[in-house]
Each structure stands twice: as structure tokens, then as C-alpha cells.
Design a protein around this motif. Structure first.
Motif, PDB file in Angstrom:
ATOM      1  N   ARG B 218       0.862  -1.181   0.000  1.00  0.00           N
ATOM      2  CA  ARG B 218       0.000   0.000   0.000  1.00  0.00           C
ATOM      3  C   ARG B 218       0.898   1.231   0.000  1.00  0.00           C
ATOM      4  NH1 ARG B 218      -3.854   1.028   5.276  1.00  0.00           N
ATOM      5  NH2 ARG B 218      -4.806   2.981   4.662  1.00  0.00           N
ATOM      6  N   THR B 219       0.457   2.297  -0.665  1.00  0.00           N
ATOM      7  CA  THR B 219       1.262   3.516  -0.717  1.00  0.00           C
ATOM      8  C   THR B 219       0.434   4.723  -0.299  1.00  0.00           C
ATOM      9  OG1 THR B 219       2.665   2.632  -2.465  1.00  0.00           O
ATOM     10  CG2 THR B 219       2.624   5.022  -2.224  1.00  0.00           C
ATOM     11  N   LEU B 220       1.010   5.524   0.580  1.00  0.00           N
ATOM     12  CA  LEU B 220       0.356   6.739   1.043  1.00  0.00           C
ATOM     13  C   LEU B 220       1.172   7.919   0.584  1.00  0.00           C
ATOM     14  CD1 LEU B 220       0.025   6.243   4.896  1.00  0.00           C
ATOM     15  CD2 LEU B 220      -1.729   5.818   3.190  1.00  0.00           C
ATOM     16  N   MET B 221       0.505   9.005   0.301  1.00  0.00           N
ATOM     17  CA  MET B 221       1.256  10.223   0.109  1.00  0.00           C
ATOM     18  C   MET B 221       0.816  11.244   1.140  1.00  0.00           C
ATOM     19  SD  MET B 221       1.721  12.706  -3.067  1.00  0.00           S
ATOM     20  CE  MET B 221       2.887  14.024  -2.942  1.00  0.00           C
ATOM     21  N   LEU B 222       1.786  11.793   1.842  1.00  0.00           N
ATOM     22  CA  LEU B 222       1.486  12.849   2.806  1.00  0.00           C
ATOM     23  C   LEU B 222       1.738  14.189   2.149  1.00  0.00           C
ATOM     24  CD1 LEU B 222       2.860  11.905   6.335  1.00  0.00           C
ATOM     25  CD2 LEU B 222       0.662  11.425   5.293  1.00  0.00           C
ATOM     26  N   HIS B 223       0.858  15.138   2.484  1.00  0.00           N
ATOM     27  CA  HIS B 223       1.052  16.495   1.984  1.00  0.00           C
ATOM     28  C   HIS B 223       0.502  17.458   3.021  1.00  0.00           C
ATOM     29  CE1 HIS B 223       1.766  19.571  -0.950  1.00  0.00           C
ATOM     30  NE2 HIS B 223       0.553  20.055  -0.770  1.00  0.00           N
ATOM     31  N   GLU B 224       1.311  18.405   3.428  1.00  0.00           N
ATOM     32  CA  GLU B 224       0.906  19.405   4.427  1.00  0.00           C
ATOM     33  C   GLU B 224       0.205  18.780   5.624  1.00  0.00           C
ATOM     34  OE1 GLU B 224      -1.209  22.259   2.111  1.00  0.00           O
ATOM     35  OE2 GLU B 224       0.640  23.228   1.437  1.00  0.00           O
ATOM     36  N   GLY B 225       0.805  17.758   6.135  1.00  0.00           N
ATOM     37  CA  GLY B 225       0.316  17.185   7.379  1.00  0.00           C
ATOM     38  C   GLY B 225      -0.923  16.333   7.269  1.00  0.00           C
ATOM     39  N   ASN B 226      -1.254  15.939   6.055  1.00  0.00           N
ATOM     40  CA  ASN B 226      -2.393  15.044   5.903  1.00  0.00           C
ATOM     41  C   ASN B 226      -2.163  14.069   4.760  1.00  0.00           C
ATOM     42  OD1 ASN B 226      -4.887  14.085   6.743  1.00  0.00           O
ATOM     43  ND2 ASN B 226      -5.568  16.196   7.118  1.00  0.00           N
ATOM     44  N   ILE B 227      -3.054  13.093   4.624  1.00  0.00           N
ATOM     45  CA  ILE B 227      -2.892  12.110   3.570  1.00  0.00           C
ATOM     46  C   ILE B 227      -3.498  12.642   2.277  1.00  0.00           C
ATOM     47  CG2 ILE B 227      -3.524   9.795   2.789  1.00  0.00           C
ATOM     48  CD1 ILE B 227      -3.377   8.923   5.717  1.00  0.00           C
ATOM     49  N   ALA B 228      -2.657  12.786   1.235  1.00  0.00           N
ATOM     50  CA  ALA B 228      -3.147  13.302  -0.045  1.00  0.00           C
ATOM     51  C   ALA B 228      -3.810  12.180  -0.824  1.00  0.00           C
ATOM     52  CB  ALA B 228      -2.009  13.917  -0.842  1.00  0.00           C
ATOM     53  N   PHE B 229      -3.209  11.017  -0.847  1.00  0.00           N
ATOM     54  CA  PHE B 229      -3.889   9.852  -1.402  1.00  0.00           C
ATOM     55  C   PHE B 229      -3.345   8.582  -0.785  1.00  0.00           C
ATOM     56  CE2 PHE B 229      -0.543  10.682  -4.612  1.00  0.00           C
ATOM     57  CZ  PHE B 229       0.134   9.482  -4.532  1.00  0.00           C
ATOM     58  N   ASP B 230      -4.075   7.513  -0.995  1.00  0.00           N
ATOM     59  CA  ASP B 230      -3.828   6.253  -0.308  1.00  0.00           C
ATOM     60  C   ASP B 230      -4.265   5.158  -1.270  1.00  0.00           C
ATOM     61  OD1 ASP B 230      -3.982   4.020   1.286  1.00  0.00           O
ATOM     62  OD2 ASP B 230      -5.230   4.939   2.849  1.00  0.00           O
ATOM     63  N   PRO B 242       4.251   8.799 -13.159  1.00  0.00           N
ATOM     64  CA  PRO B 242       3.383   9.883 -13.664  1.00  0.00           C
ATOM     65  C   PRO B 242       1.947   9.748 -13.153  1.00  0.00           C
ATOM     66  CG  PRO B 242       4.694   8.961 -15.429  1.00  0.00           C
ATOM     67  CD  PRO B 242       4.899   8.069 -14.261  1.00  0.00           C
ATOM     68  N   ASP B 243       1.488   8.510 -12.986  1.00  0.00           N
ATOM     69  CA  ASP B 243       0.127   8.297 -12.464  1.00  0.00           C
ATOM     70  C   ASP B 243       0.007   8.850 -11.047  1.00  0.00           C
ATOM     71  OD1 ASP B 243      -0.366   6.850 -14.814  1.00  0.00           O
ATOM     72  OD2 ASP B 243       0.404   5.015 -13.890  1.00  0.00           O
ATOM     73  N   LEU B 244       1.070   8.693 -10.278  1.00  0.00           N
ATOM     74  CA  LEU B 244       1.045   9.209  -8.910  1.00  0.00           C
ATOM     75  C   LEU B 244       0.936  10.727  -8.918  1.00  0.00           C
ATOM     76  CD1 LEU B 244       3.644   7.171  -6.796  1.00  0.00           C
ATOM     77  CD2 LEU B 244       1.171   6.923  -6.900  1.00  0.00           C
ATOM     78  N   LEU B 245       1.707  11.341  -9.810  1.00  0.00           N
ATOM     79  CA  LEU B 245       1.653  12.808  -9.890  1.00  0.00           C
ATOM     80  C   LEU B 245       0.264  13.266 -10.311  1.00  0.00           C
ATOM     81  CD1 LEU B 245       5.125  13.465 -11.562  1.00  0.00           C
ATOM     82  CD2 LEU B 245       4.478  13.865  -9.176  1.00  0.00           C
ATOM     83  N   ALA B 246      -0.323  12.523 -11.253  1.00  0.00           N
ATOM     84  CA  ALA B 246      -1.666  12.859 -11.713  1.00  0.00           C
ATOM     85  C   ALA B 246      -2.671  12.679 -10.579  1.00  0.00           C
ATOM     86  CB  ALA B 246      -2.039  11.965 -12.891  1.00  0.00           C
ATOM     87  N   LEU B 247      -2.492  11.609  -9.862  1.00  0.00           N
ATOM     88  CA  LEU B 247      -3.373  11.313  -8.731  1.00  0.00           C
ATOM     89  C   LEU B 247      -3.328  12.449  -7.709  1.00  0.00           C
ATOM     90  CD1 LEU B 247      -5.142   8.917  -7.986  1.00  0.00           C
ATOM     91  CD2 LEU B 247      -3.218   7.945  -6.736  1.00  0.00           C
ATOM     92  N   PHE B 248      -2.122  12.942  -7.509  1.00  0.00           N
ATOM     93  CA  PHE B 248      -1.949  14.024  -6.549  1.00  0.00           C
ATOM     94  C   PHE B 248      -2.688  15.279  -7.003  1.00  0.00           C
ATOM     95  CE2 PHE B 248       0.229  17.833  -5.097  1.00  0.00           C
ATOM     96  CZ  PHE B 248       0.148  17.663  -3.731  1.00  0.00           C
TER      97      PHE B 248
END
Ligand SMILES: Nc1ncnc2c1ncn2[C@@H]1O[C@H](COP(=O)(O)OP(=O)(O)OP(=O)(O)O)[C@@H](O)[C@H]1O
Ligand SMILES: [Mg+2]
Lengths: 296, 264
Positions: B218-230, B242-248
Motif C-alpha cells: 500500500r502507498t500513502l502520500m502525505l502532503h501538508e500534514g495530511n494524507i493526499a492519497f492512499d 506519472p500516475d502518482l503525480l496525476a493522482l496528486f
């Protein structure tokens, strides 16, 4: 130098070996610059002498002196750990407080042990030169403390204490209660110094409120000197080096005081020690600087 | 199982330098899951791991480990539940102590410590057996000071140390970032093997999006103290950088520049 002067120096070297053990825990194991020592040394002396004069068994009195030393150390570490006072300052506060406490304990600036029974008394009539008696008995004390101390430092708790001193964050991550171990370590350190004070009072026949001045510097000189000449590869050897450092230091001082042409007096001792410790701390660094300079 | 509810951490609250490092983060990690975490510098990744370990205490929210509320527990009390490997190879070990002393210390993580000998023959056998698996010859150097080892060797030993005792979660904070690429690959491989073998629940922070997708479940992305996607499972399969960047950009409605994250 006469045999009396020589063994006198060995005797005080053994006593300061116990101080060096305490300084070793504080400065080397816990990285806790602890000046409490200057107060816990006379504290041990004051407690032992006062109890002995009031008729206590000298062994019990000596044990109480150790306990008192532990308590003093625990107060210092507690000020640091719980109240978050800078370690050096915490130890100075305890040291200053102890000056008053020691006067209260003794009720006067000094207590003489004239004809009172001490831990040395049973051996007084031993059929060997009198100047050998105290060094031999003290060797016994120091040997027992040394063995217990090394055993403790290699135990699970001792290892946790060493980790606390060198990498507290890592120690905590491994479940070490670093605050508690700091308190325990500084307490044990000052307990050993209190023991040294108690034995010093009994071997000298007197406890004096000013006798602690400079104890910490002598202890440091012993630790640094021992490290300079002996191996510190294992903890047992390292602690042994501190003891040898203390004995050699007292011998060197005795030689210097004996050589009339140098013109040194006993009151110059603290100055000399301070200068020696400064040199011992700075010299290795100078060597390094020179090497670095040479490369550049 | 790890449950994090509305976790908030603010540094320097009430000062001009106030910094809301974590802002009400929610996360549940079931047992045995291997989660990778990405996010730009200052996103709050290390703060999150520190909060789980107890090194930073939460201002708000809750942390439950196997339904036990550990929010107020200090680090040393949580050590029986949480094991970690730090980013800095110097941080996770004591360089002044020997390899076996470091391992002996870690062997008692979360257990009581007493006056019995810290180094015993049976322990040394365990250490040797574990170290031999690294293939670095360290099993013959038990008595060497940790400071003599290279950064990669130290991280490998740190990883062994962290996994000597069972834990509820293993925290890895960019533990390969300070290593050269070859050593980093070795330590990462070791990490994967150990986590798989012991079926550990783990949280690994990495700066490489590629790596975040390649390992774990599983992969999480944190951004500004919260989860941007999971992302996990089928959704995560086949995702590329690139999909991750798009997802963000889709979830956050803002562009993330490629170089605010290391692409790898
Ligand atoms: N002890 C601290 N005191 C004050 N501010 C802190 C502290 N620790 C972290 N911060 C701040 O909190 C924010 C989040 O930091 P954190 O270290 O968690 O980021 P990160 O995601 O791990 O970043 P990096 O990728 O650079 O490691 C940053 O703005 C940082 O400056
Ligand atoms: Mg970080």
C-alpha cells in the motif's frame, strides 16, 4: 621519598580511585558533568564521622555515608531529569546545598575521630609496618567495589546506562527509561564518592567541611590520566585505568611536594591539578590541529 | 492493527514560527501490511513516524495499537510495540559500543532489564546466526565497535536489531537515503526479505516514488500534514510515477512539481 610518604600516597590514591569510579560514571558513561562530587565527598565524611562519634558501628556508619552520597547524586540527577535544569547547574546547586547540610550534620566545621572505633581499628595491631595497614585494607575495599562495579556495568542495566549516555534517542527506542537510568547512575556515582569520603575521614581521623574542595578535579585528573596510559578497550580495563590513574596521580603529587627544590606547597595542589587537567584535555586536540594544519 | 484518529501535531504553537506538521490525520493499518509513504520535504512524514514511536506527543487525536490507547505513552514504554530504524546510520546504533553490545541492547527491547549479564553465550549464538545472513562477515566481528562499520553495514545491523524482538509495527524513515545506490539496494532487499519472512506490519518512508510502488502492499502520500492519497490492491497495481503525480493533482487540485519529490 620515604616509605611512609610513598604508601601514604598509595593510600590516598586508592581513596581517590573510588572518586574516579564515580567521576567515570558521570563524565564517561552518562556524559553528565557532575560537580556534586565536591559536596558528596565531605558528605560521606561528615555522615560517617558523626555517626561513629555518636557510637555507631563504623561499618554501618560507612554504609550510611554511601546511602547519603547516593541521595545527593539522585537529587542532582532529579533536578536535571524532572525539573530540566542544566546538568552542570543542577550539580552546582546540590554541591552548594551540601555545604550547609554538611555543617548541619556535623554541627561544627569539623569532627575528630579520636580513639573512636573505625573500620581500620581491628587491624591496628597487625604485625606489619604500620604504614602498610591502611593501604592493604583500602585495597580490599577498592577491589570489592571494582568487581561489583564492573559486574554492574556489564549487566543489562549497565549496558542500558551506557547507551543512555552515548545515544539517548536510540536507548529510548529500545525501551530504556533514560531518565530513571540517569538518576540511578548519578546516584551510584555519588554513593561511591560518599564511600571514599567516609573512608578518608576514618583513615585521616577527621572530617572537615572544606575537605571536598577540588575533589572533582582530582577525580577527573585520575580518569583522564588513566585513559592516557592504559587501554580502555573493555569496560573492565577502562575502569581499572581510572583507578591506576588515581594512584599514579597521588604518587606524582607526592614526588613533586617532596622535591624541595621545586618549592611546591600542599596548598598549590588544586592549582597544579587544574593546570594538569586542562593540559590533558587540550593536548590531544593540539596534536590533531597540528596534523590537520600540516595536511592543508 | 494500528489505528490513528485525527492526529495533530503542532510545533511552536502560539509563536510566529507555529508549524502544523500533522493536521488531523486518519489511518488504519491492518496487521501484516507493508505500507510505503511518500511526500515532499516537510510534508510531515518523519513527524508522523515520531508520533507513532512516542518521540513526539500528539496535541490532538488518538493512536491505538491493537485497540490499546498509547497516545500518551512515552517512547520507552511503546518500545515493546514499536521498533524503528532511523535515517541516519549514526542514530540507530551506539558507535562507542560493540556490535554485540548494540544487539544485546536491542534484544531486550520492550522487556525488563535486570542485573544479569548483558552478553551471554546463547545470545552471541543468536547474533552470529542473524549477522551471518547478511553475508558481510560481521558474525566474526561481534567485539568490534559499531563506529568501525560503514554506513550500509550499520543500517543492515540496525535492521537486524529492530527485528530481534516481535513488534506491532516497524517504522523505517528513509533508512536507505544516506547510502550509496548499491548499498541502498542491498539494505532495501534485506528489508523486504525480513518483513516478508516475519510477516511484519511496517511503515516505510521513502523519497523515491518508484520504490514506493515497487515494494509493499500500500502507498500513502502525505502532503501538508495530511494524507493526499492512499492506494492499495488492484488500484495500486500497474501505477507508474506519472500516475502518482496525476493522482496528486486530481485529489489536491494543485500541481506538484516533479522535483519536489525525487523520481526514481
Ligand atoms: N522538532 C521540531 N521542531 C519544530 N519544527 C519541526 C520539528 N520537527 C519537524 N518540524 C517541522 O515540521 C514539518 C514537518 O517535518 P517532517 O520532518 O515531519 O517532514 P518530512 O516529511 O519528514 O520531510 P523530509 O522529507 O524533509 O524528511 C517541517 O516543516 C519541519 O520543519
Ligand atoms: Mg523526514
Amino acid at each position: 621519598m620515604s616509605s611512609i610518604a610513598f604508601f601514604g600516597a598509595v593510600e590516598s590514591g586508592l581513596l581517590f580511585g573510588l572518586v574516579a569510579f564515580g567521576v567515570f560514571i558521570a563524565f564517561r558513561v552518562l556524559d553528565f558533568p557532575d560537580l556534586t562530587v565536591d559536596g558528596s565527598f565531605p558528605l560521606g565524611a561528615a555522615v560517617a564521622a558523626t555517626l561513629i562519634v555518636t557510637g555507631w558501628n563504623p561499618w554501618l556508619a560507612t554504609a550510611m555515608a554511601m546511602v547519603a552520597g547516593c541521595m545527593a547524586g539522585a537529587v542532582t540527577a532529579w533536578l536535571n531529569v524532572r525539573l530540566q535544569i542544566l546538568n552542570l547547574l543542577a550539580s552546582i546547586l546540590t554541591m552548594i546545598a551540601l555545604y550547609s547540610i554538611n555543617l548541619r550534620i556535623m554541627g561544627k566545621p569539623n569532627v575528630a575521630l579520636l580513639g573512636d572505633e573505625t573500620v581500620f581499628t581491628p587491624f591496628e595491631n597487625w604485625d606489619i609496618p604500620f604504614y602498610l595497614i591502611n593501604p592493604i585494607i583500602l585495597s580490599g575495599f577498592v577491589l570489592v567495589v571494582y568487581l561489583l562495579f564492573v559486574r554492574f556495568m556489564t549487566s543489562e542495566l549497565g549496558l542500558a546506562m551506557r547507551a543512555t549516555g552515548v545515544n539517548a534517542k536510540m536507548a529510548r527506542a529500545n525501551g530504556v527509561h533514560t531518565g530513571r537510568l540517569t538518576i540511578l547512575g548519578v546516584a551510584v556515582a555519588n554513593g561511591m564518592v560518599g564511600l571514599a569520603g567516609a573512608l578518608f575521614a576514618q583513615s585521616q581521623g577527621t572530617a572537615d567541611v572544606t575537605m571536598g574542595v577540588g575533589t572533582i578535579v582530582i577525580g577527573l585528573a585520575a580518569v583522564i590520566g588513566g585513559e592516557a596510559i592504559l587501554s580502555t578497550r573493555t569496560i573492565a580495563r577502562w575502569i581499572f585505568a581510572c583507578l591506576i590513574g588515581a594512584i599514579l596521580y597521588r604518587l606524582a603529587i607526592a614526588v613533586a611536594l617532596n622535591a624541595d627544590w621545586i618549592g611546591l606547597k600542599a596548598q598549590d595542589l588544586n592549582l597544579i591539578t587544574a593546570v594538569l587537567v586542562t593540559l590533558a584535555i587540550v593536548m590531544p586536540r593540539m596534536k590533531l590541529l597540528k596534523r590537520k594544519g600540516g595536511q592543508a | 492493527m494500528i489505528q490513528v484518529e485525527q492526529l495533530a501535531v503542532t510545533f511552536g504553537a502560539g509563536t510566529p514560527l507555529e508549524n502544523r506538521a500533522l493536521r488531523g490525520l486518519n489511518l488504519t493499518i491492518p496487521e501484516g501490511q507493508f505500507v510505503t509513504v511518500i511526500g515532499s520535504n516537510g510534508a510531515g512524514k518523519s513527524t508522523f513516524l515520531n508520533a507513532l514511536a512516542g518521540e513526539v506527543l500528539a496535541d490532538q487525536g488518538k493512536i491505538l495499537i491493537d485497540d490499546q490507547d498509547v497516545t500518551r505513552w512515552p517512547t520507552n514504554k511503546r518500545a515493546g510495540l514499536v521498533a524503528r530504524v532511523f535515517q541516519d546510520p549514526l542514530a540507530g546504533t551506539c558507535e562507542a559500543l560493540t556490535i554485540e553490545e548494540n544487539m544485546a541492547l536491542a534484544l531486550k527491547r520492550g522487556l525488563g532489564r535486570g542485573l544479569s549479564r548483558s552478553i551471554r553465550h546463547e545470545y552471541q549464538e543468536i547474533f552470529k546466526e542473524r549477522l551471518a545472513r547478511l553475508g558481510l562477515g560481521l558474525e566474526k566481528r561481534l567485539g568490534d565497535r559499531m563506529g568501525l562499520l560503514s554506513g550500509g553495514q550499520r543500517q543492515a545491523v540496525s535492521l537486524l536489531m529492530a527485528t530481534l524482538q516481535p513488534m506491532k509495527i516497524l517504522l523505517l524513515d528513509e533508512h536507505t537515503a544516506a547510502l550509496d545506490p548499491k548499498t541502498a539496494a542491498f539494505v532495501l532487499e534485506l528489508t523486504k526479505n525480513i518483513i516478508e519472512e516475519q510477516n511484519l506490519t511496517a511503515l516505510m518512508v521513502t523519497h523515491s516514488m518508484r520504490q514506493a510502488l515497487d515494494v509493499g502492499d500500500r502507498t500513502l502520500m502525505l502532503h501538508e500534514g495530511n494524507i493526499a492519497f492512499d492506494v492499495e490492491g488492484a488500484e495500486r497495481e500497474g501505477l507508474d510515477v506519472p500516475d502518482l503525480l496525476a493522482l496528486f493533482s486530481k485529489t489536491k487540485g494543485e500541481e506538484l512539481s516533479d522535483d519536489s519529490l525525487l523520481l526514481g
